[in-house]
Scaffold this active site. Structure first.
Site, short mmCIF file in Angstrom:
data_model
loop_
_atom_site.label_atom_id
_atom_site.label_comp_id
_atom_site.label_asym_id
_atom_site.label_seq_id
_atom_site.Cartn_x
_atom_site.Cartn_y
_atom_site.Cartn_z
N LYS A 5 66.53 -25.49 -53.78
CA LYS A 5 65.70 -26.51 -54.47
C LYS A 5 66.47 -27.82 -54.62
O LYS A 5 65.94 -28.90 -54.37
CB LYS A 5 65.27 -25.98 -55.85
CG LYS A 5 64.32 -24.79 -55.80
CD LYS A 5 63.03 -25.13 -55.09
CE LYS A 5 62.06 -23.97 -55.05
NZ LYS A 5 60.89 -24.22 -54.20
N SER A 48 62.34 -26.71 -59.42
CA SER A 48 62.47 -25.71 -60.48
C SER A 48 63.49 -26.18 -61.51
O SER A 48 64.47 -26.85 -61.17
CB SER A 48 62.95 -24.40 -59.85
OG SER A 48 63.36 -23.49 -60.85
N TYR A 108 69.03 -19.55 -54.34
CA TYR A 108 67.66 -20.03 -54.51
C TYR A 108 67.66 -21.43 -55.14
O TYR A 108 67.02 -22.36 -54.66
CB TYR A 108 66.85 -19.06 -55.39
CG TYR A 108 65.58 -19.67 -55.91
CD1 TYR A 108 64.52 -19.94 -55.05
CD2 TYR A 108 65.44 -20.01 -57.26
CE1 TYR A 108 63.36 -20.55 -55.53
CE2 TYR A 108 64.30 -20.60 -57.74
CZ TYR A 108 63.25 -20.88 -56.87
OH TYR A 108 62.11 -21.48 -57.33
P1 NAD Z 1 54.73 -17.21 -54.45
O1 NAD Z 1 55.73 -16.39 -53.70
O2 NAD Z 1 53.65 -16.52 -55.18
O3 NAD Z 1 54.06 -18.27 -53.47
C1 NAD Z 1 54.74 -18.81 -52.36
C2 NAD Z 1 53.81 -18.69 -51.14
O4 NAD Z 1 54.46 -19.27 -50.01
C3 NAD Z 1 53.47 -17.24 -50.80
O5 NAD Z 1 52.07 -17.13 -50.67
C4 NAD Z 1 54.18 -17.01 -49.47
O6 NAD Z 1 53.46 -16.10 -48.66
C5 NAD Z 1 54.25 -18.41 -48.89
N1 NAD Z 1 55.37 -18.66 -47.98
C6 NAD Z 1 56.69 -18.41 -48.20
N2 NAD Z 1 57.42 -18.84 -47.15
C7 NAD Z 1 56.55 -19.38 -46.24
C8 NAD Z 1 56.70 -19.97 -44.96
N3 NAD Z 1 57.90 -20.10 -44.38
N4 NAD Z 1 55.60 -20.41 -44.33
C9 NAD Z 1 54.37 -20.28 -44.89
N5 NAD Z 1 54.17 -19.72 -46.09
C10 NAD Z 1 55.25 -19.27 -46.77
O7 NAD Z 1 55.56 -18.16 -55.44
P2 NAD Z 1 55.03 -19.03 -56.66
O8 NAD Z 1 55.50 -18.40 -57.91
O9 NAD Z 1 53.61 -19.38 -56.47
O10 NAD Z 1 55.94 -20.32 -56.45
C11 NAD Z 1 55.49 -21.41 -55.68
C12 NAD Z 1 56.64 -22.40 -55.55
O11 NAD Z 1 57.06 -22.79 -56.84
C13 NAD Z 1 57.88 -21.84 -54.85
O12 NAD Z 1 58.43 -22.85 -54.04
C14 NAD Z 1 58.80 -21.50 -55.99
O13 NAD Z 1 60.15 -21.55 -55.61
C15 NAD Z 1 58.46 -22.59 -56.99
N6 NAD Z 1 58.74 -22.20 -58.39
C16 NAD Z 1 58.21 -21.05 -58.91
C17 NAD Z 1 58.48 -20.69 -60.22
C18 NAD Z 1 57.96 -19.41 -60.80
O14 NAD Z 1 58.49 -18.97 -61.83
N7 NAD Z 1 56.94 -18.79 -60.23
C19 NAD Z 1 59.29 -21.52 -61.02
C20 NAD Z 1 59.79 -22.70 -60.45
C21 NAD Z 1 59.51 -23.03 -59.14
C1 WQD Z 2 63.02 -14.93 -69.08
C2 WQD Z 2 63.81 -14.33 -70.24
C3 WQD Z 2 65.65 -12.95 -69.53
C4 WQD Z 2 63.10 -9.87 -67.69
C5 WQD Z 2 63.37 -17.39 -63.62
C6 WQD Z 2 64.17 -18.08 -62.55
C7 WQD Z 2 63.87 -19.55 -62.54
C8 WQD Z 2 62.36 -19.79 -62.43
C9 WQD Z 2 61.59 -19.01 -63.43
C10 WQD Z 2 61.80 -20.11 -60.11
C11 WQD Z 2 65.33 -14.37 -70.03
C12 WQD Z 2 64.61 -12.13 -70.26
C13 WQD Z 2 63.59 -11.00 -68.33
C14 WQD Z 2 63.21 -8.62 -68.33
C15 WQD Z 2 64.27 -9.69 -70.21
N1 WQD Z 2 61.85 -19.40 -61.15
N2 WQD Z 2 64.17 -10.91 -69.56
N3 WQD Z 2 63.79 -8.57 -69.58
O1 WQD Z 2 65.31 -16.17 -65.73
O2 WQD Z 2 64.22 -17.84 -67.31
O3 WQD Z 2 63.73 -17.93 -64.89
O4 WQD Z 2 61.97 -17.64 -63.38
O5 WQD Z 2 62.22 -21.23 -59.95
O6 WQD Z 2 64.56 -20.10 -61.47
O7 WQD Z 2 65.56 -17.88 -62.82
O8 WQD Z 2 62.81 -16.08 -66.20
O9 WQD Z 2 61.18 -14.32 -66.71
O10 WQD Z 2 63.29 -13.70 -65.45
O11 WQD Z 2 63.44 -14.32 -67.86
O12 WQD Z 2 64.79 -9.61 -71.32
O13 WQD Z 2 62.81 -7.57 -67.80
O14 WQD Z 2 63.48 -12.95 -70.36
O15 WQD Z 2 66.94 -12.54 -69.86
O16 WQD Z 2 65.91 -14.60 -71.28
P1 WQD Z 2 64.14 -16.98 -66.08
P2 WQD Z 2 62.62 -14.53 -66.48
#
Ligand code: NAD
Ligand code: WQD
Length: 350
Positions: A161, A132, A157
């Site tokens: 990562k 991330s 979190y």
């Molecule tokens: P999500 O929660 O929708 O998907 C994660 C999946 O993993 C879920 O289906 C959950 O049931 C499963 N899971 C969690 N722990 C588990 C375990 N111990 N064993 C088996 N299954 C398990 O999340 P997402 O948004 O699809 O994110 C996927 C990956 O990408 C995550 O690792 C997340 O940290 C990373 N990521 C997400 C974002 C984002 O904004 N969505 C941004 C950066 C990184």
């Molecule tokens: C985006 C912008 C908020 C909600 C997060 C995680 C990051 C990654 C992606 C997993 C910011 C603003 C938000 C609201 C708002 N996930 N905001 N009102 O914080 O950039 O990233 O998700 O790895 O680790 O931190 O994403 O969508 O929460 O916020 O004004 O109700 O929207 O302040 O500027 P963020 P976000």
């Protein structure tokens, strides 16, 4: 993106029922890969598997298990011959990780170590890992570049990562047969254009776009804009929003890269373009065709003014570049949000 691998390539997708995982499974199946999903459904609904199969017109194999259940995971590897693993499974809510750090370290680190151990024993050494942009923290200059960055996450979190990245770099250094891509996603949003799969968080959404979608669909009253006094053009936070289908395609490019290159590489997946909170709200208004009420509130702790990617490495190594713009992201998100609102029986989350 290079030439696609042949259809016999069998990919294990951990967390494949989740938001990004489900879209990636669809892209993999459409590109001719064979897919097996492992998921414990802690943050996904079993019906997603039917949706994936229906969109791709094929069948994925499913193992419902927790990665930390090593015996079950070993059985899954014994039953199959995987060529590669895409590892999405993990907990991802920043605020929850501050409140429950041990759960996050346990799930994300122990689950990953169990997976790596079983992969190693089975001789499967090609891995694409969901990292991330959060690993860049707040001390690095934007746009965030992979080279020379000091990883300094500001919540548990993010530390899971950064720690997993280090474990994977150490693993690749210990054995030259490993091929590992550490994909640092920026802000994935939106949904498959068919409107059937997308992001459907339980309860109040933590992230901006799912919240805006709820307001657009009439499920919440207004969007709370967290601060309009940042040093940005309109004072609201700027982020690098990326269509989840572009992100899914980035995983296929990474799989292909890892087939031909050993070692561990960190690679940003973003568009390189930043949009403010107000720009997102206004783009969404165009997509849904009506005004979206909002109210400015104080800043959210831990937020920064700007976060966007230097995308040069992804282009150079993977030949990958995001193709879908903000209007398309909002239209696809809105199509899914309307379906979600219409189908509360299936997704009764609020
Ligand atoms: P999500 O929660 O929708 O998907 C994660 C999946 O993993 C879920 O289906 C959950 O049931 C499963 N899971 C969690 N722990 C588990 C375990 N111990 N064993 C088996 N299954 C398990 O999340 P997402 O948004 O699809 O994110 C996927 C990956 O990408 C995550 O690792 C997340 O940290 C990373 N990521 C997400 C974002 C984002 O904004 N969505 C941004 C950066 C990184
Ligand atoms: C985006 C912008 C908020 C909600 C997060 C995680 C990051 C990654 C992606 C997993 C910011 C603003 C938000 C609201 C708002 N996930 N905001 N009102 O914080 O950039 O990233 O998700 O790895 O680790 O931190 O994403 O969508 O929460 O916020 O004004 O109700 O929207 O302040 O500027 P963020 P976000």
């Amino acid at each position: 993106m290079g030439d696609c691998e042949n259809s016999a390539t069998h990919v294990l997708v951990t967390g494949g029922a989740g938001y990004i995982g489900s879209h990636t499974c669809v892209s993999l199946l459409e590109a001719g890969y064979r897919v097996t999903i492992v998921d414990n459904f802690s943050n996904a609904k079993p019906s997603v598997i039917d949706d994936i199969n229906s969109i791709a017109g094929t069948n994925v194999a499913l193992y419902t298990l927790d990665l930390r259940d090593k015996a079950a995971l070993e059985r899954c590897f014994d039953d199959n011959k995987f060529d590669a693993v895409i590892h999405f499974a993990g907990l991802k809510a920043v605020g929850e990780s501050v409140a429950k750090p041990l759960e996050y370290y346990d799930n994300n680190l122990i689950g990953t170590i169990a997976l790596l151990d079983v992969m190693k024993r089975s001789g499967v050494k090609r891995l694409v890992f969901s990292s991330s942009a959060t690993v860049y923290g707040v001390r690095n200059p934007v746009p965030f570049s992979e080279e020379g960055a000091e990883l300094s996450p500001i919540n548990p979190y993010g530390w899971t990562k950064a720690m997993i990245e280090q474990i994977l770099r150490d693993l690749a250094a210990s054995d030259p047969e490993w091929s590992i891509c550490l994909l640092r996603y920026f802000n994935p949003i939106s949904a498959h254009p068919g409107g059937r799969i997308g992001e459907a968080p339980d309860g109040v959404p933590n992230n901006l776009v799912p919240y805006v979608a709820d307001v657009a669909a009439g499920r919440r009253e207004k969007v709370y804009v967290f601060g309009d006094d940042y040093d940005t053009p309109d004072g609201t936070g700027v982020r690098d929003y990326l269509h989840v289908v572009d992100l899914a395609e980035g995983h296929i490019a990474a799989l292909e890269y890892a087939r031909e290159h050993t070692g561990a590489e960190a690679i940003n997946l973003g568009t390189g373009v930043g949009y403010s909170v107000l720009e997102i709200i206004h783009a969404y208004e165009k997509a849904c065709g009506h005004a979206i009420p909002y109210q400015v509130t104080p800043r959210r702790p831990g937020d920064s003014a700007f976060c966007y990617a230097d995308t040069a490495k992804a282009q150079r190594l993977l030949g990958w570049k995001a193709k879908r713009g903000l209007a398309e992201m909002c239209e696809d998100s809105w199509r899914f949000a309307k379906n979600l609102a219409a189908n509360t029986k299936l997704y009764n989350n609020t």
